[in-house]
Write a protein that holds these residues in place. Sequence first.
Motif, mmCIF file in Angstrom:
data_model
loop_
_atom_site.group_PDB
_atom_site.id
_atom_site.type_symbol
_atom_site.label_atom_id
_atom_site.label_comp_id
_atom_site.label_asym_id
_atom_site.label_seq_id
_atom_site.Cartn_x
_atom_site.Cartn_y
_atom_site.Cartn_z
ATOM 1 N N PHE A 1 23.667 14.393 -14.500
ATOM 2 C CA PHE A 1 23.591 14.530 -13.048
ATOM 3 C C PHE A 1 22.430 13.726 -12.465
ATOM 4 N N VAL A 2 21.274 13.794 -13.107
ATOM 5 C CA VAL A 2 20.078 13.128 -12.574
ATOM 6 C C VAL A 2 20.230 11.607 -12.559
ATOM 7 N N PRO A 3 20.600 10.965 -13.689
ATOM 8 C CA PRO A 3 20.764 9.506 -13.629
ATOM 9 C C PRO A 3 21.876 9.069 -12.681
ATOM 10 N N THR A 4 22.938 9.866 -12.587
ATOM 11 C CA THR A 4 24.016 9.533 -11.652
ATOM 12 C C THR A 4 23.505 9.571 -10.217
ATOM 13 N N THR A 5 22.755 10.614 -9.898
ATOM 14 C CA THR A 5 22.213 10.756 -8.547
ATOM 15 C C THR A 5 21.237 9.631 -8.227
ATOM 16 N N ALA A 6 20.385 9.290 -9.192
ATOM 17 C CA ALA A 6 19.405 8.224 -8.977
ATOM 18 C C ALA A 6 20.100 6.885 -8.741
ATOM 19 N N PHE A 7 21.118 6.601 -9.539
ATOM 20 C CA PHE A 7 21.853 5.339 -9.406
ATOM 21 C C PHE A 7 22.619 5.302 -8.085
ATOM 22 N N PHE A 8 23.197 6.414 -7.725
ATOM 23 C CA PHE A 8 23.938 6.544 -6.465
ATOM 24 C C PHE A 8 23.010 6.313 -5.274
ATOM 25 N N ALA A 9 21.851 6.963 -5.304
ATOM 26 C CA ALA A 9 20.888 6.833 -4.207
ATOM 27 C C ALA A 9 20.397 5.395 -4.078
ATOM 28 N N ALA A 10 20.138 4.753 -5.220
ATOM 29 C CA ALA A 10 19.675 3.363 -5.193
ATOM 30 C C ALA A 10 20.745 2.448 -4.609
ATOM 31 N N GLY A 11 21.991 2.686 -4.988
ATOM 32 C CA GLY A 11 23.087 1.872 -4.469
ATOM 33 C C GLY A 11 23.275 2.046 -2.977
ATOM 34 N N MET A 12 23.197 3.291 -2.513
ATOM 35 C CA MET A 12 23.359 3.560 -1.089
ATOM 36 C C MET A 12 22.224 2.943 -0.277
ATOM 37 N N LEU A 13 21.010 3.012 -0.820
ATOM 38 C CA LEU A 13 19.865 2.427 -0.124
ATOM 39 C C LEU A 13 20.014 0.913 -0.030
ATOM 40 N N LEU A 14 20.447 0.291 -1.119
ATOM 41 C CA LEU A 14 20.632 -1.161 -1.112
ATOM 42 C C LEU A 14 21.699 -1.567 -0.097
ATOM 43 N N HIS A 15 22.778 -0.796 -0.038
ATOM 44 C CA HIS A 15 23.843 -1.080 0.933
ATOM 45 C C HIS A 15 23.299 -1.014 2.359
ATOM 46 N N ALA A 16 22.534 0.027 2.663
ATOM 47 C CA ALA A 16 21.968 0.179 4.006
ATOM 48 C C ALA A 16 20.974 -0.933 4.322
ATOM 49 N N LEU A 17 20.205 -1.357 3.328
ATOM 50 C CA LEU A 17 19.233 -2.432 3.534
ATOM 51 C C LEU A 17 19.930 -3.749 3.866
ATOM 52 N N VAL A 18 21.007 -4.044 3.147
ATOM 53 C CA VAL A 18 21.768 -5.274 3.419
ATOM 54 C C VAL A 18 22.378 -5.206 4.815
ATOM 55 N N TRP A 19 23.016 -4.081 5.120
ATOM 56 C CA TRP A 19 23.673 -3.911 6.423
ATOM 57 C C TRP A 19 22.673 -4.073 7.562
ATOM 58 N N ASN A 20 21.532 -3.397 7.454
ATOM 59 C CA ASN A 20 20.561 -3.406 8.549
ATOM 60 C C ASN A 20 19.825 -4.734 8.685
ATOM 61 N N ALA A 21 19.727 -5.481 7.608
ATOM 62 C CA ALA A 21 19.117 -6.809 7.702
ATOM 63 C C ALA A 21 20.082 -7.803 8.329
ATOM 64 N N LEU A 22 21.382 -7.517 8.213
ATOM 65 C CA LEU A 22 22.407 -8.452 8.686
ATOM 66 C C LEU A 22 22.939 -8.130 10.078
ATOM 67 N N HIS A 23 23.479 -6.913 10.249
ATOM 68 C CA HIS A 23 24.342 -6.640 11.388
ATOM 69 C C HIS A 23 23.643 -6.596 12.752
ATOM 70 N N PRO A 24 22.571 -5.816 12.927
ATOM 71 C CA PRO A 24 21.939 -5.813 14.259
ATOM 72 C C PRO A 24 21.447 -7.202 14.670
ATOM 73 N N GLN A 25 20.846 -7.911 13.724
ATOM 74 C CA GLN A 25 20.259 -9.212 14.032
ATOM 75 C C GLN A 25 21.310 -10.239 14.433
ATOM 76 N N MET A 26 22.503 -10.177 13.832
ATOM 77 C CA MET A 26 23.528 -11.159 14.159
ATOM 78 C C MET A 26 24.097 -10.939 15.555
ATOM 79 N N HIS A 27 23.851 -9.757 16.128
ATOM 80 C CA HIS A 27 24.280 -9.484 17.497
ATOM 81 C C HIS A 27 23.106 -9.540 18.476
ATOM 82 N N GLY A 28 21.990 -10.101 18.014
ATOM 83 C CA GLY A 28 20.842 -10.287 18.890
ATOM 84 C C GLY A 28 20.056 -9.028 19.180
#
Length: 278
Positions: free
Chosen positions: A164-191
């Motif tokens: 459970f612990v390694p699954t949760t850690a890997f899941f959290a890391a993946g979700m954070l990376l997804h949000a980081l990519v999205w937030n670096a890309l999407h708001p900025q491309m719309h000014g």
Amino acid sequence: MNAAAISSTGLVPLKMQTTRRTVAARRSVTTCALPQVVMSGAEAVAAVGAMYGLMSVNEYITHRYYQHDEISKFDFTKKIRKENPDLVAILDGGGHVEHHAETLDDMSLRQDEKWKKTAMYERLNDEKNQWRGTAFNWDITGLMCAQMAPQVYPVYMGIFGWGFVPTTAFFAAGMLLHALVWNALHPQMHGLPDITLKDGAPSSTLSFLRGGWYFNYLYDNHKGHHVSGGRTNYNVACPLVDHLVGTYETKADWTARLAMKEAVAAAGKKEEVELASA
């Protein structure tokens, strides 16, 4: 020569024989450990691939069938809503339709007075959310975690055999990376301004990727989604499913579509001018 210093063969000194045995033993250990290392590497690749795939599927389904309410096009949905109008409401997409209405083909946002008088503008004009529905706030990240959890845990704990612990850690890391990519890309491309840690995964973390081939590809991919009127390129941060199900539109295709739209608009304006001057 001392007999104690001679091996059982009578030819090779005991010290040399011991050294050879040690080297052979080390080689044996290394050889036996190699498959385990390879399997660990293969498992890591499979784990990353599975997480990316799950994110791409969820991103696609949410974007297409919830935010654009394309689930309404299915006959069974129409039947259920007709029979239970109060129980199954039409999905409003959380303001995503309004976001499309506000976005011009160059990805900038409408600022004309006519637009500002509409209900769509009012819905997006929330002082508490200056990103106008383009960012992954912490609450949106939490919702995606809740959406994906029933899929992630069976895959990683059931198929990969993780705890459970390694699954949760890997899941959290993946979700954070997804949000980081999205937030670096999407708001900025719309000014729009970068999102900060207070409100979501900070845009500044991966802002250095802007202008590189990876973000340029994501930018072009998402611009195609807007140019097509929200009918192609549903993946934003995790392109994959569009390619598999036939909704991917290349830059060459949507660029041609955009050129045609601009030509029609220019012809219309020319006709208006000619009529006005006649």
